[in-house]
Write a protein that holds these residues in place. Sequence first.
Motif, PDB file in Angstrom:
ATOM      1  N   LEU A 114       0.839  -1.195   0.000  1.00  0.00           N
ATOM      2  CA  LEU A 114       0.000   0.000   0.000  1.00  0.00           C
ATOM      3  C   LEU A 114       0.881   1.255   0.000  1.00  0.00           C
ATOM      4  O   LEU A 114       2.006   1.241   0.513  1.00  0.00           O
ATOM      5  N   PRO A 115       0.403   2.349  -0.544  1.00  0.00           N
ATOM      6  CA  PRO A 115       1.152   3.607  -0.498  1.00  0.00           C
ATOM      7  C   PRO A 115       1.388   4.042   0.950  1.00  0.00           C
ATOM      8  O   PRO A 115       0.568   3.770   1.838  1.00  0.00           O
ATOM      9  N   VAL A 116       2.499   4.736   1.178  1.00  0.00           N
ATOM     10  CA  VAL A 116       2.864   5.153   2.532  1.00  0.00           C
ATOM     11  C   VAL A 116       1.752   5.989   3.164  1.00  0.00           C
ATOM     12  O   VAL A 116       1.423   5.829   4.349  1.00  0.00           O
ATOM     13  N   GLU A 117       1.143   6.875   2.370  1.00  0.00           N
ATOM     14  CA  GLU A 117       0.095   7.725   2.909  1.00  0.00           C
ATOM     15  C   GLU A 117      -1.077   6.905   3.427  1.00  0.00           C
ATOM     16  O   GLU A 117      -1.646   7.195   4.485  1.00  0.00           O
ATOM     17  N   GLU A 118      -1.452   5.866   2.682  1.00  0.00           N
ATOM     18  CA  GLU A 118      -2.570   5.027   3.118  1.00  0.00           C
ATOM     19  C   GLU A 118      -2.197   4.207   4.348  1.00  0.00           C
ATOM     20  O   GLU A 118      -3.029   3.996   5.244  1.00  0.00           O
ATOM     21  N   ILE A 119      -0.945   3.744   4.380  1.00  0.00           N
ATOM     22  CA  ILE A 119      -0.501   2.982   5.557  1.00  0.00           C
ATOM     23  C   ILE A 119      -0.600   3.846   6.811  1.00  0.00           C
ATOM     24  O   ILE A 119      -1.102   3.402   7.853  1.00  0.00           O
ATOM     25  N   MET A 120      -0.135   5.088   6.719  1.00  0.00           N
ATOM     26  CA  MET A 120      -0.177   5.978   7.879  1.00  0.00           C
ATOM     27  C   MET A 120      -1.620   6.316   8.267  1.00  0.00           C
ATOM     28  O   MET A 120      -1.943   6.440   9.459  1.00  0.00           O
ATOM     29  N   GLU A 121      -2.474   6.431   7.268  1.00  0.00           N
ATOM     30  CA  GLU A 121      -3.889   6.688   7.542  1.00  0.00           C
ATOM     31  C   GLU A 121      -4.521   5.510   8.272  1.00  0.00           C
ATOM     32  O   GLU A 121      -5.285   5.677   9.238  1.00  0.00           O
ATOM     33  N   ARG A 122      -4.194   4.285   7.828  1.00  0.00           N
ATOM     34  CA  ARG A 122      -4.733   3.087   8.487  1.00  0.00           C
ATOM     35  C   ARG A 122      -4.183   2.963   9.911  1.00  0.00           C
ATOM     36  O   ARG A 122      -4.903   2.549  10.834  1.00  0.00           O
ATOM     37  N   LEU A 123      -2.897   3.275  10.087  1.00  0.00           N
ATOM     38  CA  LEU A 123      -2.299   3.228  11.423  1.00  0.00           C
ATOM     39  C   LEU A 123      -3.036   4.172  12.364  1.00  0.00           C
ATOM     40  O   LEU A 123      -3.374   3.809  13.501  1.00  0.00           O
ATOM     41  N   GLU A 124      -3.315   5.377  11.895  1.00  0.00           N
ATOM     42  CA  GLU A 124      -3.998   6.369  12.719  1.00  0.00           C
ATOM     43  C   GLU A 124      -5.418   5.912  13.036  1.00  0.00           C
ATOM     44  O   GLU A 124      -5.884   6.023  14.194  1.00  0.00           O
ATOM     45  N   ARG A 125      -6.116   5.376  12.041  1.00  0.00           N
ATOM     46  CA  ARG A 125      -7.492   4.937  12.251  1.00  0.00           C
ATOM     47  C   ARG A 125      -7.556   3.768  13.238  1.00  0.00           C
ATOM     48  O   ARG A 125      -8.406   3.750  14.133  1.00  0.00           O
ATOM     49  N   THR A 126      -6.663   2.808  13.059  1.00  0.00           N
ATOM     50  CA  THR A 126      -6.631   1.665  13.975  1.00  0.00           C
ATOM     51  C   THR A 126      -6.275   2.101  15.389  1.00  0.00           C
ATOM     52  O   THR A 126      -6.875   1.641  16.370  1.00  0.00           O
ATOM     53  N   SER A 127      -5.304   2.983  15.525  1.00  0.00           N
ATOM     54  CA  SER A 127      -4.886   3.465  16.844  1.00  0.00           C
ATOM     55  C   SER A 127      -6.030   4.192  17.542  1.00  0.00           C
ATOM     56  O   SER A 127      -6.239   4.038  18.749  1.00  0.00           O
ATOM     57  N   ASP A 128      -6.778   4.987  16.778  1.00  0.00           N
ATOM     58  CA  ASP A 128      -7.926   5.696  17.357  1.00  0.00           C
ATOM     59  C   ASP A 128      -9.026   4.716  17.754  1.00  0.00           C
ATOM     60  O   ASP A 128      -9.580   4.789  18.860  1.00  0.00           O
ATOM     61  N   SER A 129      -9.341   3.793  16.849  1.00  0.00           N
ATOM     62  CA  SER A 129     -10.462   2.875  17.074  1.00  0.00           C
ATOM     63  C   SER A 129     -10.207   1.932  18.237  1.00  0.00           C
ATOM     64  O   SER A 129     -11.115   1.622  19.019  1.00  0.00           O
ATOM     65  N   LEU A 130      -8.951   1.454  18.371  1.00  0.00           N
ATOM     66  CA  LEU A 130      -8.621   0.483  19.418  1.00  0.00           C
ATOM     67  C   LEU A 130      -7.937   1.131  20.623  1.00  0.00           C
ATOM     68  O   LEU A 130      -7.498   0.428  21.531  1.00  0.00           O
ATOM     69  N   GLN A 131      -7.835   2.471  20.597  1.00  0.00           N
ATOM     70  CA  GLN A 131      -7.264   3.230  21.707  1.00  0.00           C
ATOM     71  C   GLN A 131      -5.853   2.746  22.054  1.00  0.00           C
ATOM     72  O   GLN A 131      -5.563   2.305  23.170  1.00  0.00           O
ATOM     73  N   LEU A 132      -4.964   2.880  21.074  1.00  0.00           N
ATOM     74  CA  LEU A 132      -3.613   2.319  21.183  1.00  0.00           C
ATOM     75  C   LEU A 132      -2.511   3.369  21.237  1.00  0.00           C
ATOM     76  O   LEU A 132      -1.335   3.001  21.220  1.00  0.00           O
ATOM     77  N   HIS A 133      -2.839   4.632  21.284  1.00  0.00           N
ATOM     78  CA  HIS A 133      -1.800   5.654  21.157  1.00  0.00           C
ATOM     79  C   HIS A 133      -0.711   5.514  22.233  1.00  0.00           C
ATOM     80  O   HIS A 133       0.449   5.811  21.981  1.00  0.00           O
ATOM     81  N   GLY A 134      -1.066   5.047  23.408  1.00  0.00           N
ATOM     82  CA  GLY A 134      -0.073   4.869  24.459  1.00  0.00           C
ATOM     83  C   GLY A 134       0.870   3.712  24.216  1.00  0.00           C
ATOM     84  O   GLY A 134       1.882   3.571  24.916  1.00  0.00           O
ATOM     85  N   LEU A 135       0.545   2.859  23.233  1.00  0.00           N
ATOM     86  CA  LEU A 135       1.379   1.689  22.950  1.00  0.00           C
ATOM     87  C   LEU A 135       2.245   1.856  21.707  1.00  0.00           C
ATOM     88  O   LEU A 135       3.091   1.004  21.428  1.00  0.00           O
ATOM     89  N   LEU A 136       2.052   2.929  20.955  1.00  0.00           N
ATOM     90  CA  LEU A 136       2.815   3.101  19.713  1.00  0.00           C
ATOM     91  C   LEU A 136       4.282   3.406  20.019  1.00  0.00           C
ATOM     92  O   LEU A 136       4.602   4.080  21.010  1.00  0.00           O
ATOM     93  N   GLY A 137       5.164   2.882  19.141  1.00  0.00           N
ATOM     94  CA  GLY A 137       6.581   3.177  19.257  1.00  0.00           C
ATOM     95  C   GLY A 137       7.283   2.496  20.407  1.00  0.00           C
ATOM     96  O   GLY A 137       8.403   2.877  20.769  1.00  0.00           O
ATOM     97  N   ARG A 138       6.665   1.456  20.981  1.00  0.00           N
ATOM     98  CA  ARG A 138       7.276   0.773  22.127  1.00  0.00           C
ATOM     99  C   ARG A 138       7.863  -0.571  21.708  1.00  0.00           C
ATOM    100  O   ARG A 138       7.473  -1.166  20.704  1.00  0.00           O
ATOM    101  N   SER A 139       8.798  -1.073  22.505  1.00  0.00           N
ATOM    102  CA  SER A 139       9.378  -2.387  22.261  1.00  0.00           C
ATOM    103  C   SER A 139       8.341  -3.475  22.548  1.00  0.00           C
ATOM    104  O   SER A 139       7.679  -3.453  23.593  1.00  0.00           O
TER     105      SER A 139
END
Length: 500
Positions: A114-139
């Motif tokens: 998928l294009p990078v822009e769409e990947i980032m859009e999906r990442l943002e949507r999934t993070s919002d929907s599943l309330q994951l922002h506190g888990l992004l970028g972690r080991s």
Amino acid sequence: MIVMKDVSFTYGSGGSDNGLHNINLQIKDGETILLCGESGCGKTTLTRLINGLIPYFYEGELTGEIFLNGQEVQTIPLYQIAEKVGSVFQNPRTQFYNVDTTSEIVFGCENMALPVEEIMERLERTSDSLQLHGLLGRSLFALSGGEKQKIACASADAIHPDIVVLDEPSSNLDISSIRDLTSVIHYWKNQKKTIIVSEHRLYYMLPYVDRIIYLKQGRIQKEFTREEFLCLRSSDLMELGLRSLNPFALPVESEMKTKSSRLIFKDFFYSYEKHGQVNLAIPELQLPQGEVIGIIGNNGAGKTTFARCLCGLDKAAKGIIDYKGERYSAKRRHHISYMVMQDVNHQLFTEDVLSELLLSMEGRDEAADESFAKEILKGLDLSAKSETHPMSLSGGEKQRVAIGSAVTCGKEILIFDEPTSGLDYRHMLEAANNLKHLQQQGKSLFLITHDPELIYKCCTYLLFLEHGRVLWHRPLDKKAEQLLHDFFEEERKELKAANA
């Protein structure tokens, strides 16, 4: 969405166990299905037929027809199936390919080019929907079991599948993490996705399912609507080998001895400096010997860290244990202790199940050892598997093999990390009876568990950990029973409200 016509499958190993026979099943678009049944009944195999792991990954003989949205599975390349079907496995670590959470969530999207822009859009949507922002970028290595399961769900969600398959997703989760899991399932249900869940813990799924499929010996034996299933009595569930629909209100069945010697812990401190996890800090603790001690608390409370320090498995483990008049440093504790890990794949080494049990024995009398090992296998309902390779067993069967190794090892202190993970009701009872038998032999047992049924069946003492500290510990008396009920109270209320 899914149609199976007269489907049978036998694994390439040749055994008929865990395979499927004459499966005829139709699952509608947007339907939520619960697959249940005793360990080895074929639940996991059925999920593998849906997500394409059979026949593309697991070899064997497959007959019949399987259709996904009108297209025959065997005509669809595996990478295209992966775009239609998202999978969440029992152990999320087995499906991770990266070392950080963000990379893992977008890994499937990258494979789809998928294009990078769409990947980032999906990442943002999934993070919002599943309330994951506190888990992004972690080991990924620094996450609790519940957090890893969230990332596995997010990885499946990001590819925007029509179907989501979950194989025993709650087996290693605490109560709060199960609530998080149900919120994800609720979100997918609102998205009109087709959801198939293979599970032993039934209570948390019932508010969301449309149908329950009961399998036995590789065949669909019964089918229930949600309303029909809720009408089943406790005796009906036990006869089917299924877990309780309300496991938080069971009676305590074991009592502590009137007099017990003490097991004294001093200066138990441990720090995961690399990952910044909660430290273990127990300056002094006295627990009774010869009891079945349930170690409880939420994911990340320090339960497994405590157990590993108790066994001296970590080189950095500190502290002293006074046991039967002797002082044991971390280096010496492996002489008296044995631990069954949460992921038993790490401690299965031999070519067959019988040899696995013999491996933990001293080997002074081969004939006597083999006779004893066979007796243990019989008690764990594994006699028919004695010559089977341990890694070819189901998750629940592997768990029972590991319990058998603990029974035969002869150590004084035995630690079990989630010993009933993946076990149905009957095999949970067998495991509980084996644990009670070990206690009767004078062993001191520590059970790290989120399983209320196991706690009520065999625990005599409770130790509650929170943020690496001991919050309370006491015999499983009326006061401890009330504390335990308080610990489960929020889940019980949510379950009651959802069922209403």
